[in-house]
Motif scaffolding. Structure first.
Motif, PDB file in Angstrom:
ATOM      1  N   ALA A 175       0.832  -1.213   0.000  1.00 37.41           N
ATOM      2  CA  ALA A 175       0.000   0.000   0.000  1.00 37.41           C
ATOM      3  C   ALA A 175       0.858   1.250   0.000  1.00 37.41           C
ATOM      4  O   ALA A 175       2.055   1.201   0.294  1.00 37.41           O
ATOM      5  CB  ALA A 175      -0.911  -0.008   1.230  1.00 37.41           C
ATOM      6  N   HIS A 176       0.199   2.354  -0.302  1.00 37.39           N
ATOM      7  CA  HIS A 176       0.893   3.638  -0.285  1.00 37.39           C
ATOM      8  C   HIS A 176       1.292   4.044   1.123  1.00 37.39           C
ATOM      9  O   HIS A 176       0.561   3.789   2.082  1.00 37.39           O
ATOM     10  CB  HIS A 176      -0.019   4.723  -0.864  1.00 37.39           C
ATOM     11  N   VAL A 177       2.446   4.683   1.228  1.00 30.73           N
ATOM     12  CA  VAL A 177       2.831   5.377   2.459  1.00 30.73           C
ATOM     13  C   VAL A 177       3.293   6.775   2.057  1.00 30.73           C
ATOM     14  O   VAL A 177       3.548   7.044   0.875  1.00 30.73           O
ATOM     15  CB  VAL A 177       3.940   4.615   3.219  1.00 30.73           C
ATOM     16  N   TYR A 178       3.402   7.647   3.063  1.00 31.46           N
ATOM     17  CA  TYR A 178       3.563   9.070   2.780  1.00 31.46           C
ATOM     18  C   TYR A 178       4.712   9.667   3.578  1.00 31.46           C
ATOM     19  O   TYR A 178       4.792   9.446   4.789  1.00 31.46           O
ATOM     20  CB  TYR A 178       2.259   9.791   3.105  1.00 31.46           C
ATOM     21  N   ARG A 179       5.577  10.376   2.936  1.00 31.47           N
ATOM     22  CA  ARG A 179       6.683  11.051   3.597  1.00 31.47           C
ATOM     23  C   ARG A 179       6.716  12.500   3.139  1.00 31.47           C
ATOM     24  O   ARG A 179       6.901  12.769   1.957  1.00 31.47           O
ATOM     25  CB  ARG A 179       8.024  10.380   3.231  1.00 31.47           C
ATOM     26  N   ALA A 180       6.564  13.404   4.089  1.00 26.24           N
ATOM     27  CA  ALA A 180       6.566  14.832   3.735  1.00 26.24           C
ATOM     28  C   ALA A 180       7.984  15.385   3.693  1.00 26.24           C
ATOM     29  O   ALA A 180       8.257  16.465   4.200  1.00 26.24           O
ATOM     30  CB  ALA A 180       5.694  15.605   4.729  1.00 26.24           C
ATOM     31  N   GLU A 181       8.889  14.620   3.099  1.00 31.77           N
ATOM     32  CA  GLU A 181      10.285  15.056   3.056  1.00 31.77           C
ATOM     33  C   GLU A 181      10.470  16.196   2.073  1.00 31.77           C
ATOM     34  O   GLU A 181       9.957  16.170   0.964  1.00 31.77           O
ATOM     35  CB  GLU A 181      11.182  13.869   2.656  1.00 31.77           C
ATOM     36  N   GLU A 182      11.251  17.180   2.520  1.00 31.86           N
ATOM     37  CA  GLU A 182      11.438  18.387   1.717  1.00 31.86           C
ATOM     38  C   GLU A 182      12.381  18.157   0.534  1.00 31.86           C
ATOM     39  O   GLU A 182      12.302  18.852  -0.461  1.00 31.86           O
ATOM     40  CB  GLU A 182      12.027  19.507   2.599  1.00 31.86           C
ATOM     41  N   HIS A 183      13.286  17.194   0.668  1.00 35.01           N
ATOM     42  CA  HIS A 183      14.287  17.055  -0.387  1.00 35.01           C
ATOM     43  C   HIS A 183      13.736  16.331  -1.605  1.00 35.01           C
ATOM     44  O   HIS A 183      12.816  15.533  -1.517  1.00 35.01           O
ATOM     45  CB  HIS A 183      15.548  16.367   0.128  1.00 35.01           C
ATOM     46  N   ASN A 184      14.299  16.653  -2.721  1.00 38.92           N
ATOM     47  CA  ASN A 184      13.825  16.180  -4.012  1.00 38.92           C
ATOM     48  C   ASN A 184      14.980  15.460  -4.688  1.00 38.92           C
ATOM     49  O   ASN A 184      15.755  16.040  -5.420  1.00 38.92           O
ATOM     50  CB  ASN A 184      13.414  17.411  -4.838  1.00 38.92           C
ATOM     51  N   THR A 185      15.136  14.158  -4.404  1.00 40.83           N
ATOM     52  CA  THR A 185      16.275  13.439  -4.969  1.00 40.83           C
ATOM     53  C   THR A 185      15.805  12.413  -5.984  1.00 40.83           C
ATOM     54  O   THR A 185      14.596  12.183  -6.132  1.00 40.83           O
ATOM     55  CB  THR A 185      17.075  12.694  -3.882  1.00 40.83           C
ATOM     56  N   SER A 186      16.759  11.778  -6.630  1.00 42.33           N
ATOM     57  CA  SER A 186      16.413  10.791  -7.658  1.00 42.33           C
ATOM     58  C   SER A 186      15.940   9.478  -7.049  1.00 42.33           C
ATOM     59  O   SER A 186      15.520   8.583  -7.758  1.00 42.33           O
ATOM     60  CB  SER A 186      17.620  10.532  -8.559  1.00 42.33           C
ATOM     61  N   ARG A 187      16.037   9.367  -5.705  1.00 42.55           N
ATOM     62  CA  ARG A 187      15.576   8.109  -5.124  1.00 42.55           C
ATOM     63  C   ARG A 187      14.516   8.257  -4.043  1.00 42.55           C
ATOM     64  O   ARG A 187      14.239   7.335  -3.301  1.00 42.55           O
ATOM     65  CB  ARG A 187      16.765   7.255  -4.642  1.00 42.55           C
ATOM     66  N   HIS A 188      13.889   9.414  -3.977  1.00 41.80           N
ATOM     67  CA  HIS A 188      12.812   9.623  -2.996  1.00 41.80           C
ATOM     68  C   HIS A 188      11.516  10.061  -3.669  1.00 41.80           C
ATOM     69  O   HIS A 188      11.527  10.811  -4.633  1.00 41.80           O
ATOM     70  CB  HIS A 188      13.219  10.681  -1.977  1.00 41.80           C
ATOM     71  N   LEU A 189      10.434   9.587  -3.093  1.00 40.35           N
ATOM     72  CA  LEU A 189       9.104  10.001  -3.513  1.00 40.35           C
ATOM     73  C   LEU A 189       8.341  10.408  -2.259  1.00 40.35           C
ATOM     74  O   LEU A 189       8.613   9.888  -1.168  1.00 40.35           O
ATOM     75  CB  LEU A 189       8.363   8.842  -4.184  1.00 40.35           C
ATOM     76  N   ASN A 190       7.367  11.285  -2.378  1.00 41.28           N
ATOM     77  CA  ASN A 190       6.584  11.661  -1.204  1.00 41.28           C
ATOM     78  C   ASN A 190       5.402  10.730  -0.973  1.00 41.28           C
ATOM     79  O   ASN A 190       4.836  10.688   0.112  1.00 41.28           O
ATOM     80  CB  ASN A 190       6.136  13.113  -1.325  1.00 41.28           C
TER      81      ASN A 190
END
Lengths: 429, 429
Positions: B203-218
């Motif tokens: 299932a989906h999970v959610y991360r309100a991380e500010e950084h925008n990298t090639s290996r992270h999704l919100n």
């Protein structure tokens, strides 16, 4: 020695085994004690010699490991039992249990059941509900995969409300405003157009509805499919009929032991599901049941009466209601003449478990229909744009997982078919 | 006549058929024209006599239905073609295509690819990624179901942050404040204690991380499992190793045609995955690569170097890093001595794709560890309470679906393994 599951013990008669599980029941006699151990596969009676073991500290529901020998011996669970040679408490219960788990029925009200969810789920009759639910979901995915559908995962954080409704949860998404998806509607249509042609998704959807009824949840699992290159909504209904046949068959066969525990009979679909036009249903309700208070839509009582009618007259648990009024259907629904649509609901035992239909595939008609529904096309641009680039004729449906589980197992409240409930007031556990 | 899929046409040589799909390519010669039609199963060359058909209005990517006869004839796609007898445009493209879809490679940058997602997904090389992803997910579920795991659906609207972190999305839930779940951690542990013993969730999970990298999704898809009655984290690692073997095997066999399109080789696991203690890894990085800037945690460069090291020295694509420091692991992690924990990460080709480990099962120890981590036990009551009622020893892990897909298919950016991306700036389409 590695752990043997309870349902495998019959292969170990006169052998030494290790079993692990929860202490389900304790009965102390003068010279021996009986401990019923429960693991995820069943129950087994264990026998302790009181001279060898002091089990006075043993508490119900504690987690234990038992070393012992399997011996033949009739009891209420099996025709064997385990003579305890060693018992080791892995984790003891720390306080009084708030509910009694070892009676045949869990005799508590819904509030208490949901407040003590982890414990109530341990009860065989509650646990069985979710074993059945597993079969439903698995059958849904297996059937559709065989039919050439691709599973998709689409975002639940969206910038546009699917139905133009107001009952959405809003949140701050960094500098922007986002909503929780009410359905994967837009995205599943887009994925048809993205060349997958046939897609399905099983995922949570969110409805910020204020009412708190026995058949609504604010977060529930929607089983969606969408298929391209159809002729009209009848292709969708046919696919659903085949899907339901498989689901019911699998539940009946693979879920037998759970159904026995729940004392439930599963219907089979052995003839085509009857269909009735929405307008005919309204007329029928007036004529047969003197129900005259419907204003262009069905209410729960109407659905119930229709369920009763098809059961009595046509011996069917299911009824397709077709040609819903255009006014009542969302903007993406394919119109059928001026007043009606190519859409349907499926009633199961008098409760709607599916809404589906054909969608508009032509860009200009879609824009026209958005305006007809009083909405602004500019709010839907990231959705409508894809209709400019070649969208096949398509349609689909959604089945509420908790709804179909509750109906199938004859549960009074949809919360009983939900592991952890999210409703108007409930945000814990 | 009903539609025949392109991959079935070889059975219809010298027969009349109806095919439907997208116009992939058009080539006009003097007397005849070639139309390459694409459906979800492949490509077929269709031949039109220019005297009989005026296809000057036909646009690339339009949706068409072709009636014709299948004839033998070599071409780049098959050893047959379809002689067109009738061609019917179901839905014509309305404007210029923003990207070119009929080249071998989709030669556009990531931004353009994501902005035109429905179109870019039509490209064979993009589409294939998600066919492979489907095999990964299905294999995950099938393997665990066979191992006695129950599928669960747990709430994504929660009242407590799982890790005590601040990077959560908040929303108003009627009168209350809710968060979007960062992981199903608490609930999957609770479901082990609820008697299911072994559970999984995709299932989906959610991360309100500010950084925008090639290996992270919100917003991403987490494949989680949790199992009770373990000895320690090694049981989890063993289960993951078996799971990965099956996933890789299925991708290799069932995904063959997609892998050919993507020109990717899939590794197999034919010997035990090497393990290394976290502290040993830190030492190794200093010794072998002169990397001295790590402060108690690995950074992406460190993971990359370790990936390179195990590939060169041990010929392995995988590496289990164990005994992570207690300071770096969440409060539910089982400590191992004063400084370390019974937890692990799995690196795949130098990128972490799994975090897992044993959890604390004793109530008092859990409360102590919450305090040790500087958190307040009263904020976690609806979670910790269940540990009073008999919780088996347990542990589990999470695998990021997009992450493992991207690594397996050698994609540069995790967004390429995501149907519809949600990152720091992207909330549409």
């Amino acid at each position: 020695m590695s752990r043997i599951m309870v349902n495998e013990l019959k292969k170990y008669i006169n052998e030494k085994v290790v079993i692990q599980g929860f202490v389900h029941r304790i009965r102390r006699l003068k010279s021996i004690s009986f401990i019923i151990l429960r693991d995820r596969t069943g129950f087994v009676q264990c026998v302790a010699d009181n001279n060898s073991f002091d089990i006075s500290d043993l508490k119900l529901e504690s987690v234990v490991e038992v070393n012992g020998e399997v011996k033949t011996g009739e009891n209420v669970f099996n025709n064997f039992e385990v003579l305890i040679e060693k018992i080791n408490i892995i984790n003891s219960v720390k306080c009084e249990l708030p509910i009694e788990l070892n009676k045949e029925d869990l005799d508590i009200n819904l509030e208490t059941m949901l407040n003590n969810r982890v414990l109530s789920l341990r009860h065989q009759k509650i646990n069985a509900i979710f074993k059945i639910q597993n079969i439903i979901v698995r059958s849904f995915r297996e059937f559709l995969s065989k039919e050439g559908f691709t599973e998709i995962f689409t975002p639940k954080l969206v910038s546009e409300g699917a139905e133009g409704g107001t009952e959405v949860f809003k949140l701050k998404y960094f500098e922007k405003e986002a909503y929780l998806a009410q359905s994967p509607q837009f995205y599943k249509q887009m994925m048809v157009g993205a060349g997958f042609e046939r897609v399905f998704e099983v995922a949570h959807v969110y409805r910020a509805e204020e009412h708190n009824t026995s058949r609504h949840l604010n977060e529930y699992v929607s089983m969606d499919f969408e298929m391209g290159f159809i002729e009209d909504e009848k292709d969708i209904m046919k696919m659903e009929e085949e899907l339901l046949k498989i689901i019911l068959k699998n539940v009946k066969n693979e879920g037998k032991s759970c159904l026995d525990v729940l004392k439930v009979n599963i219907p089979i679909i052995d003839k085509p599901i009857p269909t009735m036009k929405f307008n005919e249903a309204i007329e029928l309700l007036k004529r047969e049941y003197n129900k005259n208070d419907l204003e262009g839509d069905l209410d729960p009582e109407a659905e119930k009466l229709l369920g009763r009618y098809v059961k009595e007259k046509l011996d069917s648990d299911f009824l397709f209601l077709t040609h819903y009024p255009r006014k009542k259907r969302p903007m993406y629904t394919m119109p059928c003449g001026e007043e009606e649509t190519h859409s349907f609901d499926l009633l199961f035992r008098g409760v709607e478990i599916t809404t589906g239909g054909q969608r508009i595939h032509d860009y200009d008609n879609l824009i026209k229909n958005i305006v007809y529904k009083g909405l602004s096309p500019e709010n839907y641009e990231s959705y409508t744009e894809v209709f400019k680039y070649g969208m096949p004729k398509h349609g689909g449906l959604a089945i509420g997982l908790e709804r179909i589980t509750a109906q199938l197992l004859d549960l009074e409240n949809i919360r009983e078919a939900t592991l952890i409930t999210r409703d108007r007031t409930r945000l814990t556990p």
